[in-house]
Design a protein around this motif. Structure first.
Motif, PDB file in Angstrom:
ATOM      1  N   GLY A   1      -0.567   4.849 -17.007  1.00  0.00           N
ATOM      2  CA  GLY A   1      -1.321   6.361 -16.953  1.00  0.00           C
ATOM      3  C   GLY A   1      -0.116   7.287 -17.173  1.00  0.00           C
TER       4      GLY A   1
ATOM      5  N   GLN B   1       0.274  11.240  -7.903  1.00  0.00           N
ATOM      6  CA  GLN B   1      -1.131  10.662  -7.958  1.00  0.00           C
ATOM      7  C   GLN B   1      -1.169   9.313  -8.676  1.00  0.00           C
ATOM      8  OE1 GLN B   1      -3.927  11.411  -6.510  1.00  0.00           O
ATOM      9  NE2 GLN B   1      -2.787  12.753  -5.374  1.00  0.00           N
ATOM     10  N   SER B   2      -0.241   9.337  -9.822  1.00  0.00           N
ATOM     11  CA  SER B   2       0.064   8.207 -10.491  1.00  0.00           C
ATOM     12  C   SER B   2       0.770   6.794  -9.713  1.00  0.00           C
ATOM     13  CB  SER B   2       0.920   8.223 -11.794  1.00  0.00           C
ATOM     14  OG  SER B   2       0.321   9.285 -12.710  1.00  0.00           O
TER      15      SER B   2
ATOM     16  N   LEU C   1       0.319   6.498  -6.485  1.00  0.00           N
ATOM     17  CA  LEU C   1      -0.746   6.012  -5.361  1.00  0.00           C
ATOM     18  C   LEU C   1      -1.417   4.777  -6.332  1.00  0.00           C
ATOM     19  CD1 LEU C   1      -2.443   9.073  -3.861  1.00  0.00           C
ATOM     20  CD2 LEU C   1      -1.021   7.298  -2.811  1.00  0.00           C
ATOM     21  N   ARG C   2      -1.665   4.963  -7.492  1.00  0.00           N
ATOM     22  CA  ARG C   2      -2.482   3.973  -8.319  1.00  0.00           C
ATOM     23  C   ARG C   2      -1.482   2.866  -8.869  1.00  0.00           C
ATOM     24  NH1 ARG C   2      -4.686   8.856 -10.083  1.00  0.00           N
ATOM     25  NH2 ARG C   2      -3.392   8.667 -12.304  1.00  0.00           N
ATOM     26  N   GLN C   3      -0.219   3.094  -8.544  1.00  0.00           N
ATOM     27  CA  GLN C   3       0.580   2.449  -9.316  1.00  0.00           C
ATOM     28  C   GLN C   3       0.742   2.091 -10.668  1.00  0.00           C
ATOM     29  OE1 GLN C   3       2.615  -0.720  -6.782  1.00  0.00           O
ATOM     30  NE2 GLN C   3       1.229  -0.208  -4.867  1.00  0.00           N
ATOM     31  N   ASP C   4       0.293   3.086 -11.444  1.00  0.00           N
ATOM     32  CA  ASP C   4      -0.148   3.338 -12.669  1.00  0.00           C
ATOM     33  C   ASP C   4       1.040   3.721 -13.557  1.00  0.00           C
ATOM     34  OD1 ASP C   4      -1.554   3.249 -14.957  1.00  0.00           O
ATOM     35  OD2 ASP C   4      -2.778   4.998 -14.493  1.00  0.00           O
TER      36      ASP C   4
ATOM     37  N   GLU D   1       0.888  -1.129   0.072  1.00  0.00           N
ATOM     38  CA  GLU D   1       0.098  -0.086  -0.112  1.00  0.00           C
ATOM     39  C   GLU D   1       0.991   1.375  -0.269  1.00  0.00           C
ATOM     40  OE1 GLU D   1      -3.223   2.445   3.076  1.00  0.00           O
ATOM     41  OE2 GLU D   1      -2.122   0.692   3.649  1.00  0.00           O
TER      42      GLU D   1
ATOM     43  N   ARG E   1       1.035   5.326   0.567  1.00  0.00           N
ATOM     44  CA  ARG E   1       0.325   6.561   1.223  1.00  0.00           C
ATOM     45  C   ARG E   1       1.264   7.593   0.965  1.00  0.00           C
ATOM     46  NH1 ARG E   1      -1.308   5.332   6.957  1.00  0.00           N
ATOM     47  NH2 ARG E   1      -1.832   7.780   6.634  1.00  0.00           N
TER      48      ARG E   1
END
Length: 698
Positions: A583, A574-575, A577-580, A352, A354
């Protein structure tokens, strides 16, 4: 090319051979030319020779055997010695050197010679009483029969469906293809590498396995020897990196040249190694900037790996959880095959992530209450904590609280960093030129004794954590704590053995390491990279944070990653956090395409330095003016000269000029002509200059 320089002197009067065999020799000198010599017998292209060049003796490589010399024949000297203790460089090695010299705009000799082991290019290794037989003969005399080390039975690894598909993709084409293996951290990319490598080895071919940093080689070497076996015996592995001794590097080079070693594990310089039966190239962490050489020949080992794979018609695997924007764009456009590993190889889920907003937080020595509480919780559960701070030393700067004096380097436009030695002695050091000075007892300007360390480096964080978490075993791993040979391997062994509770580290700890009991990662000072001038800074920050986050929870459930920031709304965070990654890459590439930045354009950076900035800027200004008449300039944009952010380093003032084009061939054509303008111009203005193709930092 002609060669009217004083290196060619009248030979001594002697009985000349009945016939001369003319040679064109590449030497490691900053002159864009080959040099004429002769021998009384035929010499194979690729042979090393000992020659006189002016007043020096040098080792060179024969690259041509023309019918007649370019230089005036009566002034051409004979070579001093034919160095035949190793095989001549292969046609493939010479072809690669020619390509690298042409693409990166450097003399051929500056490519061919530096990649050889030092003893093979050092005249003293072949001259004098102590040099009898040459370095190879001396090595063989010292060399004892290698004792066969016991090899454990190979661990049986069952690949999941995604891993199996990736291995099949790698070997789907009989010949060259570039495969981008995009796998989240912990998804088992290494298992794919090993499975693909084993298949190539069983075909009797060699494998080149590249890693970005020296400290990753010990653990990978163990994995290669343990997993790549045939009939209970490990395939011979050679290791090449700059941390080896002269003898170790020569031994590895010879084992590859003679075909004894079947696997080469190395850092960027290994891309030039002699591999006659190459069958596969693997570039782990392909996005890492360590693959780009920053001195001399400023090459990208990753890009040369792709070229070498294409020329040798073998597959190239680029692996990363956060591929470079260039590689991702190539994959999306179909030039590379994209293979994705979307799940962790083990049952543990991703940690996780944060964000801890520090805008209103009360920090204690840089740590928020949430950080300290989470660390204590992790320690109570007998799990390890990683504190990531990419800033070594004790504090970035020393200041006077009365007058504002700062510890400025005397030779650079940068601050000296406060360091502490193991004995507790403090000193100031510049991380740009290496200058060191004692810590003053009082302010040099106002003589006030109240000097304060501003900011935090890994040493200060280590000190605070040892005091705050009484009884916890705290260890620091950075460039300072791992200076001695073998020290990094020893420190990491302590972590893996469970003898460390809190690990404080820089980027050295963020890549490739598999910590079995790591339950928490906390990241300090990430915001420092958010607003850098370089357009690649967000990409580097995202990759760095994804890599360090991936160290957590590889073998344990419930792992967490906490990142302190004052800008939680930024796209990078922000990317994350999504582990994206996909994106983040999509947004980044759209921005770059809009403004025409790489990978949608191609760049070269001209950097110059001299004692006075005005002289450097004048040189660059005239270089830009003269470039307007050159072939290909209509397709190239030249920006105005600007001083570097840190303008003075080691008493030398620096500035740069950026060249950019939408067409790579047009830029290359222009640069070839521009180089010939820059050489005499630099002499006139008395500046040093470097032309870097595909720069990573601007």
């Amino acid at each position: 090319m002609s060669n009217p320089i004083p290196a060619q002197v009248e030979p001594k009067q002697s009985t000349e051979p009945a016939s001369k065999y003319w040679l064109r020799v590449a030497l490691d000198v900053p002159l864009d030319d080959l040099f004429d010599y002769y021998h009384d017998a035929a010499v194979v292209i690729g042979s090393r020779v000992l020659v006189h060049f002016g007043r020096r003796q040098m080792v060179g490589v024969v690259v041509e055997t023309p019918a007649q010399p370019v230089f005036e024949a009566k002034h051409v000297k004979a070579i001093d010695m034919l160095l035949d203790d190793t095989a001549p460089l292969s046609a493939a090695s010479l072809q690669m050197a020619h390509f690298a010299a042409s693409y990166y705009q450097r003399p051929l000799g500056e490519v061919l010679l530096p990649v050889l082991p030092l003893s093979l290019r050092k005249p003293a290794a072949y001259t004098g009483k102590r040099a009898a037989g040459g370095p190879v003969a001396r090595l063989r005399k010292r060399r004892k029969a290698a004792a066969k080390t016991a090899v454990a039975d190979p661990e049986i690894i069952v690949l999941n469906a995604e891993q199996q598909a990736a291995v099949q993709h790698i070997h789907a084409v009989d010949g060259h293809q570039t495969v981008l293996l995009h796998g989240i951290t912990g998804s088992g990319k290494t298992e794919v590498y090993l499975a693909a490598a084993l298949k190539v080895l069983e075909q009797g071919k060699q494998v080149l396995f590249m890693v970005p940093e020296i400290n990753l080689t010990p653990q990978f070497e163990q994995a290669l020897r343990r997993r790549l076996q045939k009939d209970g015996e490990a395939y011979p592995v050679a290791v090449l990196h700059s941390g080896l001794s002269e003898g170790e590097r020569l031994r590895s080079w010879l084992s590859l040249e003679q075909g004894e070693a079947r696997v080469l594990l190395g850092t960027r310089l290994s891309i030039f190694a002699p591999l006659a039966s190459l069958g596969l190239i693997i570039v782990d962490e392909e996005h890492d900037t360590s693959y780009k050489q920053q001195e001399g020949l400023r090459y990208s080992a990753r890009d040369l790996a792709i070229w070498r794979g294409h020329t040798a018609q073998v597959p190239v695997v680029l692996g990363s959880a956060t591929p470079s924007m260039e590689s991702w764009a190539h994959a999306k456009e179909g030039r590379y095959q994209l293979c994705s590993l979307t799940q962790r190889a083990r049952t543990q889920s991703l940690p996780e992530i944060r964000l801890v907003d520090t805008r209103r937080a009360q920090l204690e020595e840089g740590f928020s209450p949430q950080f300290l509480e989470a660390m204590q919780h992790c320690l109570d559960n007998k799990q390890q904590v990683l504190v990531f701070l990419n800033r070594r030393g004790y504090a970035p700067v020393l200041s006077c609280t009365s007058c504002g004096w700062l510890s400025q380097c005397k030779r650079c436009s940068a601050y000296t960093v406060l360091h502490r030695s193991k004995g507790g002695r403090t000193y100031l050091q510049c991380h740009h030129c290496g200058y060191q000075a004692a810590v003053p007892r009082y302010c040099p300007d106002c003589r006030d004794q109240d000097l304060k360390a501003m900011g935090r480096g890994t040493q200060r964080v280590e000190e605070f954590l040892a005091e705050h978490f009484t009884g916890a075993r705290v260890m620091r791993i950075d460039a300072d704590s791992t200076r001695l040979k073998g020290s990094a391997e020893k420190l990491f062994s302590e972590v893996h053995a469970g003898n460390v509770d809190i690990l404080v580290g820089t980027q050295m700890v963020s890549k490739g390491h598999d910590f079995a009991n790591l339950g928490l990662v906390v990241v300090l000072n990430a915001d420092s990279q958010l607003f850098a001038q370089d357009f690649r800074a967000p990409e580097r920050l995202f990759a760095q944070l994804m890599q360090v986050a991936g160290r957590a929870g590889r073998h344990t459930a419930g792992a967490r990653v906490l990142i302190q920031t004052g800008y939680p709304e930024q796209v990078v965070y922000q990317s994350l956090l999504r582990q994206d990654y996909a994106g983040f890459a999509r947004v980044t590439l759209e921005e770059r395409k809009t403004v025409g930045l790489p990978p949608y354009s191609y760049q070269a950076l001209l950097t110059a330095d001299a004692p006075e900035l005005a002289r450097v800027l004048s040189f660059l200004t005239v270089a830009k003016e003269q470039a307007q008449t050159l072939t290909g300039i209509q397709h190239v944009q030249l920006y105005d000269p600007v001083p570097l952010r840190i303008v003075r380093v080691a008493n030398s003032e620096r500035a740069q000029l950026l060249a950019e084009s939408q067409h790579r061939p047009a830029l290359q054509q222009f640069l070839r002509h521009w180089r010939h303008v820059l050489t005499p111009l630099a002499k006139e203005y008395r500046v040093r200059w470097v032309l870097e193709v595909d720069p990573l930092e601007i």
